[in-house]
Write a protein that holds these residues in place. Sequence first.
Motif, PDB file in Angstrom:
ATOM      1  N   ASP A   1      -0.559  -1.242   0.262  1.00  0.00           N
ATOM      2  CA  ASP A   1       0.034  -0.198   1.090  1.00  0.00           C
ATOM      3  C   ASP A   1       0.531  -0.838   2.388  1.00  0.00           C
ATOM      4  O   ASP A   1      -0.277  -1.267   3.219  1.00  0.00           O
ATOM      5  N   PRO A   2       1.858  -0.930   2.587  1.00  0.00           N
ATOM      6  CA  PRO A   2       2.384  -1.609   3.786  1.00  0.00           C
ATOM      7  C   PRO A   2       1.942  -0.951   5.091  1.00  0.00           C
ATOM      8  O   PRO A   2       1.906  -1.605   6.131  1.00  0.00           O
ATOM      9  N   LEU A   3       1.592   0.341   5.045  1.00  0.00           N
ATOM     10  CA  LEU A   3       1.143   1.028   6.253  1.00  0.00           C
ATOM     11  C   LEU A   3      -0.257   0.582   6.675  1.00  0.00           C
ATOM     12  O   LEU A   3      -0.671   0.795   7.808  1.00  0.00           O
TER      13      LEU A   3
ATOM     14  N   GLU B   1      -5.293  -2.773  -0.087  1.00  0.00           N
ATOM     15  CA  GLU B   1      -5.259  -2.549  -1.529  1.00  0.00           C
ATOM     16  C   GLU B   1      -6.329  -1.520  -1.900  1.00  0.00           C
ATOM     17  O   GLU B   1      -6.972  -0.935  -1.026  1.00  0.00           O
ATOM     18  N   LYS B   2      -6.505  -1.278  -3.172  1.00  0.00           N
ATOM     19  CA  LYS B   2      -7.383  -0.189  -3.619  1.00  0.00           C
ATOM     20  C   LYS B   2      -8.803  -0.332  -3.093  1.00  0.00           C
ATOM     21  O   LYS B   2      -9.392   0.626  -2.588  1.00  0.00           O
ATOM     22  N   SER B   3      -9.393  -1.520  -3.220  1.00  0.00           N
ATOM     23  CA  SER B   3     -10.746  -1.782  -2.704  1.00  0.00           C
ATOM     24  C   SER B   3     -10.689  -2.939  -1.713  1.00  0.00           C
ATOM     25  O   SER B   3     -10.026  -3.951  -1.983  1.00  0.00           O
ATOM     26  N   PRO B   4     -11.367  -2.833  -0.573  1.00  0.00           N
ATOM     27  CA  PRO B   4     -11.417  -3.959   0.359  1.00  0.00           C
ATOM     28  C   PRO B   4     -11.992  -5.205  -0.326  1.00  0.00           C
ATOM     29  O   PRO B   4     -12.887  -5.096  -1.164  1.00  0.00           O
ATOM     30  N   HIS B   5     -11.469  -6.354   0.017  1.00  0.00           N
ATOM     31  CA  HIS B   5     -11.957  -7.601  -0.564  1.00  0.00           C
ATOM     32  C   HIS B   5     -11.552  -8.770   0.322  1.00  0.00           C
ATOM     33  O   HIS B   5     -10.698  -8.625   1.201  1.00  0.00           O
TER      34      HIS B   5
ATOM     35  N   ARG C   1       0.578 -11.904   3.139  1.00  0.00           N
ATOM     36  CA  ARG C   1       1.631 -10.867   3.069  1.00  0.00           C
ATOM     37  C   ARG C   1       2.974 -11.425   3.558  1.00  0.00           C
ATOM     38  O   ARG C   1       3.727 -10.758   4.259  1.00  0.00           O
ATOM     39  N   GLN C   2       3.253 -12.680   3.156  1.00  0.00           N
ATOM     40  CA  GLN C   2       4.527 -13.304   3.490  1.00  0.00           C
ATOM     41  C   GLN C   2       5.568 -13.031   2.416  1.00  0.00           C
ATOM     42  O   GLN C   2       6.712 -13.457   2.521  1.00  0.00           O
ATOM     43  N   ARG C   3       5.148 -12.324   1.379  1.00  0.00           N
ATOM     44  CA  ARG C   3       6.043 -11.900   0.315  1.00  0.00           C
ATOM     45  C   ARG C   3       5.700 -10.454   0.000  1.00  0.00           C
ATOM     46  O   ARG C   3       4.619  -9.969   0.336  1.00  0.00           O
TER      47      ARG C   3
END
Length: 259
Positions: free
Chosen positions: A33-35, A117-121, A25-27
């Motif tokens: 979801d940033p939260l 994101e939508k599904s954990p991975h 998440r360096q970009r």
Amino acid sequence: MYAICRLGKIKSQSQLAQAQGHNMRQRETFNADPLKSQQNEILHGSAFVRDDVNKRLEDTNVKVRKDSVICAEMILTASPEFFDTNVNIKQWEQENLKFLKDKYGENLINVISHKDEKSPHLHAIITPIIEGEENRLSMKEYMSGKKNLRDLQSDYAASMEKFGLKRGIEKSVSKHQDIKSFYSNIEDAKNIAEQSKQDFKDDMKVKISINAPEPEGRIFKTISPEAPKQRTVENLQEYKTAVNAKVHHIHEKLSTLSH
């Protein structure tokens, strides 16, 4: 419900930097979801993925050709409905990590868990180095090729059986999203978000008429010192009213969507 494992190739330093930027998440990540990004967790390695990969390549003294795959990126997840159950995510993550460590050893450079994101991975970065008298970098021999990929899917599914997950149908014609498409879809999401941002800016534009005060007087026409101040106040009030009307309209739309 299925155990899902996807494999992609990273052939250049720029692709590796892109993977690090997304994974750490360096970009800006438009499909996240940033939260929730603070819930992401590095399970193995450091945030300096590119440096760690290059150090592994240097330490093993492998020859890196122009067409070499310098590392692989693996995405590990499960059917979306799996995460709607009472699954212990921490336990699932640790079992994934154990599978990766047992299978790839020192070639496992980095593992990060994404929950924003939508599904954990999980994303795993692996160097395809075959150690011997002369260490070699070979994606084909180490990880890809039909047999290796079949074995990977079977081994991964076996490690996930305790969670009630199973292997996909072997030699199935079902189409799955590969990692190249994964990043392509992220780019599409980025473009959509940029367009939405521009649309919002356009929607919020407010135009008002600003007229300078007229000089007054029968002989010597002058402008009163208070006139510009008064006109400025009137212009600001007009602007505020116009902006409030637009904000109210957006608020009404959001209220409709929330019900």
